[in-house]
Design a protein around this motif. Structure first.
Motif, PDB file in Angstrom:
ATOM      1  N   TRP A 119       0.866  -1.183   0.000  1.00 34.41           N
ATOM      2  CA  TRP A 119       0.000   0.000   0.000  1.00 34.41           C
ATOM      3  C   TRP A 119       0.900   1.229   0.000  1.00 34.41           C
ATOM      4  CZ3 TRP A 119      -0.503   4.415   2.917  1.00 34.41           C
ATOM      5  CH2 TRP A 119      -1.606   5.248   2.593  1.00 34.41           C
ATOM      6  N   LYS A 120       0.606   2.166  -0.839  1.00 38.92           N
ATOM      7  CA  LYS A 120       1.353   3.420  -0.861  1.00 38.92           C
ATOM      8  C   LYS A 120       0.373   4.580  -0.858  1.00 38.92           C
ATOM      9  CE  LYS A 120       5.375   1.446  -3.207  1.00 38.92           C
ATOM     10  NZ  LYS A 120       6.281   1.523  -2.038  1.00 38.92           N
ATOM     11  N   PRO A 179      -5.176  -1.528  -0.356  1.00 34.43           N
ATOM     12  CA  PRO A 179      -3.946  -2.326  -0.438  1.00 34.43           C
ATOM     13  C   PRO A 179      -4.097  -3.481  -1.428  1.00 34.43           C
ATOM     14  CG  PRO A 179      -5.131  -2.786   1.596  1.00 34.43           C
ATOM     15  CD  PRO A 179      -5.875  -1.680   0.921  1.00 34.43           C
ATOM     16  N   ARG A 180      -2.967  -4.018  -1.864  1.00 33.92           N
ATOM     17  CA  ARG A 180      -3.009  -5.192  -2.736  1.00 33.92           C
ATOM     18  C   ARG A 180      -1.919  -6.171  -2.285  1.00 33.92           C
ATOM     19  NH1 ARG A 180       0.063  -2.115  -7.518  1.00 33.92           N
ATOM     20  NH2 ARG A 180       2.122  -3.047  -7.217  1.00 33.92           N
ATOM     21  N   TYR A 181      -2.006  -7.379  -2.752  1.00 34.95           N
ATOM     22  CA  TYR A 181      -1.012  -8.392  -2.381  1.00 34.95           C
ATOM     23  C   TYR A 181      -0.209  -8.775  -3.628  1.00 34.95           C
ATOM     24  CZ  TYR A 181      -3.185  -8.760   2.180  1.00 34.95           C
ATOM     25  OH  TYR A 181      -3.652  -8.475   3.442  1.00 34.95           O
ATOM     26  N   VAL A 212       3.839 -11.693   4.086  1.00 37.35           N
ATOM     27  CA  VAL A 212       4.425 -10.647   4.924  1.00 37.35           C
ATOM     28  C   VAL A 212       3.530  -9.409   4.881  1.00 37.35           C
ATOM     29  CG1 VAL A 212       6.467  -9.226   5.351  1.00 37.35           C
ATOM     30  CG2 VAL A 212       6.739 -11.501   4.393  1.00 37.35           C
ATOM     31  N   GLU A 213       3.174  -8.920   6.066  1.00 40.03           N
ATOM     32  CA  GLU A 213       2.308  -7.741   6.182  1.00 40.03           C
ATOM     33  C   GLU A 213       2.911  -6.747   7.171  1.00 40.03           C
ATOM     34  OE1 GLU A 213      -2.147  -9.388   6.016  1.00 40.03           O
ATOM     35  OE2 GLU A 213      -0.838 -10.629   7.236  1.00 40.03           O
ATOM     36  N   PRO A 214       2.524  -5.483   7.105  1.00 40.58           N
ATOM     37  CA  PRO A 214       3.017  -4.516   8.102  1.00 40.58           C
ATOM     38  C   PRO A 214       2.401  -4.790   9.462  1.00 40.58           C
ATOM     39  CG  PRO A 214       1.361  -3.491   6.713  1.00 40.58           C
ATOM     40  CD  PRO A 214       1.625  -4.851   6.127  1.00 40.58           C
ATOM     41  N   LEU A 215       3.043  -4.293  10.526  1.00 37.94           N
ATOM     42  CA  LEU A 215       2.510  -4.458  11.875  1.00 37.94           C
ATOM     43  C   LEU A 215       1.125  -3.827  11.965  1.00 37.94           C
ATOM     44  CD1 LEU A 215       5.610  -3.638  14.131  1.00 37.94           C
ATOM     45  CD2 LEU A 215       4.680  -5.899  13.580  1.00 37.94           C
ATOM     46  N   HIS A 216       0.265  -4.427  12.779  1.00 38.48           N
ATOM     47  CA  HIS A 216      -1.037  -3.838  13.068  1.00 38.48           C
ATOM     48  C   HIS A 216      -0.857  -2.739  14.125  1.00 38.48           C
ATOM     49  CE1 HIS A 216      -2.870  -7.235  10.996  1.00 38.48           C
ATOM     50  NE2 HIS A 216      -2.202  -8.070  11.770  1.00 38.48           N
ATOM     51  N   GLY A 217      -1.890  -1.941  14.300  1.00 42.70           N
ATOM     52  CA  GLY A 217      -1.880  -0.972  15.399  1.00 42.70           C
ATOM     53  C   GLY A 217      -1.141   0.315  15.107  1.00 42.70           C
ATOM     54  N   PHE A 218      -0.483   0.393  13.975  1.00 44.84           N
ATOM     55  CA  PHE A 218       0.218   1.614  13.576  1.00 44.84           C
ATOM     56  C   PHE A 218      -0.265   2.039  12.191  1.00 44.84           C
ATOM     57  CE2 PHE A 218       3.394  -0.713  16.202  1.00 44.84           C
ATOM     58  CZ  PHE A 218       3.563   0.209  17.214  1.00 44.84           C
ATOM     59  N   LYS A 219      -0.119   3.315  11.907  1.00 43.76           N
ATOM     60  CA  LYS A 219      -0.490   3.809  10.581  1.00 43.76           C
ATOM     61  C   LYS A 219       0.562   3.342   9.573  1.00 43.76           C
ATOM     62  CE  LYS A 219      -1.556   8.183   8.245  1.00 43.76           C
ATOM     63  NZ  LYS A 219      -0.622   8.065   7.137  1.00 43.76           N
ATOM     64  N   VAL A 220       0.096   2.761   8.488  1.00 46.59           N
ATOM     65  CA  VAL A 220       1.031   2.318   7.458  1.00 46.59           C
ATOM     66  C   VAL A 220       1.522   3.533   6.678  1.00 46.59           C
ATOM     67  CG1 VAL A 220       1.328   0.920   5.375  1.00 46.59           C
ATOM     68  CG2 VAL A 220      -0.043   0.045   7.276  1.00 46.59           C
ATOM     69  N   VAL A 221       2.832   3.641   6.553  1.00 45.47           N
ATOM     70  CA  VAL A 221       3.431   4.739   5.793  1.00 45.47           C
ATOM     71  C   VAL A 221       3.560   4.330   4.334  1.00 45.47           C
ATOM     72  CG1 VAL A 221       5.477   6.200   5.515  1.00 45.47           C
ATOM     73  CG2 VAL A 221       4.693   5.552   7.816  1.00 45.47           C
TER      74      VAL A 221
END
Lengths: 126, 215
Positions: B8-9, B15-17, B86-95
């Motif tokens: 995701w950007k 988002p996409r995989y 692989v995914e970004p951590l939850h609980g934080f805003k994805v940059v």
């Protein structure tokens, strides 16, 4: 942060520990019991419409579907109670070194009570 | 090996995989694979890393549903049927892609600085905590209640309470220790066994006994 995101984080199961799953079950059971309280209030309120209405309403719960409803409700009750007792102890900072054993005991107690409850509901009350 | 990455950007509607086929040895780290994809297949893939030996806490990601430090996570230990998600951590805003903004954690330490600066200022490092943010991602409360101080910050507060006999008021408030609901996934997923969940409960016990002052 919306309700959907909150529920997804609570009820996540994939990759979660037994502790997290227990937390999710406890919360879910709590929400179901809270909803049941509303149903129960409606149930009791039928008394205002007369004894015959209340008795007729109670007959619904004596049916096979009513017994299944009772079993499910009992399951949620014992899970919420047993896991809640575990939660109350560890959240007070007690038995933290043995919390995994305590959690296993809570599940065992819940399952035992569930079986006993099912027997009573189906073979005594049914 | 098939590496599936959640992308995701900024500016994307959703988002996409993306799926990458990569050569991999079971003894390699997941971070090695991510770096290989970035170097050879898709240079736009963004992620964080630094030390490569589990100390800096920068490379925390969700690997096949479980929060892990990817630099010390072997491919052979986590791959399922030749696939790693692989995914970004939850609980934080994805940059961007696998990079998250951890400022909700860093900004709640007593001085608004990073670990090395605190050490330089002779303020203690967070004992064994590597400040990876994995405990926030694993915690259902931190993921659903943005005001919650979070596991690592509260575990830090426990150490301070033991040493100094007092805690800041926010720690003893609803956004502090009283919001923890004993899911204990913070402790289960912590890569350095810092046990934030247990420390939060011990801090509660100190507060209940009146053994620490709230200032």
């Amino acid at each position: 942060m919306g309700l959907g995101e909150a529920l997804r984080s609570w009820l996540r199961v994939r990759g979660r520990s037994a502790e997290h799953v227990s937390f999710a079950v406890r919360r879910l059971a709590g929400m179901v019991l809270a909803l049941y309280l509303v149903v129960h209030m409606v149930d009791i309120s039928t008394l205002l419409m007369g004894e015959h209405v209340y008795s007729a309403f109670l007959q619904v719960f004596a049916s096979p579907i009513g017994l299944v409803f009772d079993v499910v409700l009992w399951a949620f009750l014992v899970l919420h109670g047993a896991l809640g007792l575990y939660s109350a102890l560890v959240e007070a900072g007690l038995l933290l070194e043995r919390r995994k054993v305590l959690l296993a005991a809570a599940w065992a107690a819940a399952l035992l009570l569930l079986v006993v409850g099912i027997v009573v509901i189906l073979y005594v009350m049914g | 090996m098939r590496l599936v990455v959640r992308r995701w950007k900024e500016g994307w509607r959703a988002p996409r995989y993306d799926v990458f086929e990569v050569e991999a040895d079971p003894s390699e780290s997941v971070l090695d694979l991510v770096e290989r994809v970035s170097l050879k297949l898709d240079p736009t893939l963004t992620f964080e890393h630094a030390c490569h030996h589990g100390v800096c806490g920068a490379c925390g990601m969700v690997v096949n549903g479980v929060e892990r430090l990817t630099c010390v996570t072997r491919v052979g230990d986590v791959a399922r049927n030749g696939v790693i998600l692989v995914e970004p951590l939850h609980g934080f805003k994805v940059v961007s892609d696998l990079v998250v903004d951890k400022s909700r954690m860093f900004s709640r330490y007593p001085d608004d600085t990073r670990t090395l600066e605190r050490v330089a200022a002779q303020v203690e490092k967070l004992w064994d905590c590597v400040e990876c943010g994995i405990c926030y991602s694993a915690c259902p409360v931190a993921c659903s209640y943005p005001s919650y101080l979070g596991p690592s910050v509260l575990a830090w507060a426990f150490h301070r309470a033991v040493e100094e006999g007092r805690v800041p008021a926010p720690v003893a408030s609803r956004s502090g220790v009283w919001s923890c609901h004993a899911a204990f996934d913070c402790s289960e997923k912590c890569p350095v066994n810092f046990q934030p969940g247990e420390k939060i409960m011990r801090l509660r016990r100190l507060l209940l006994r009146g053994a620490v002052e709230v200032v």
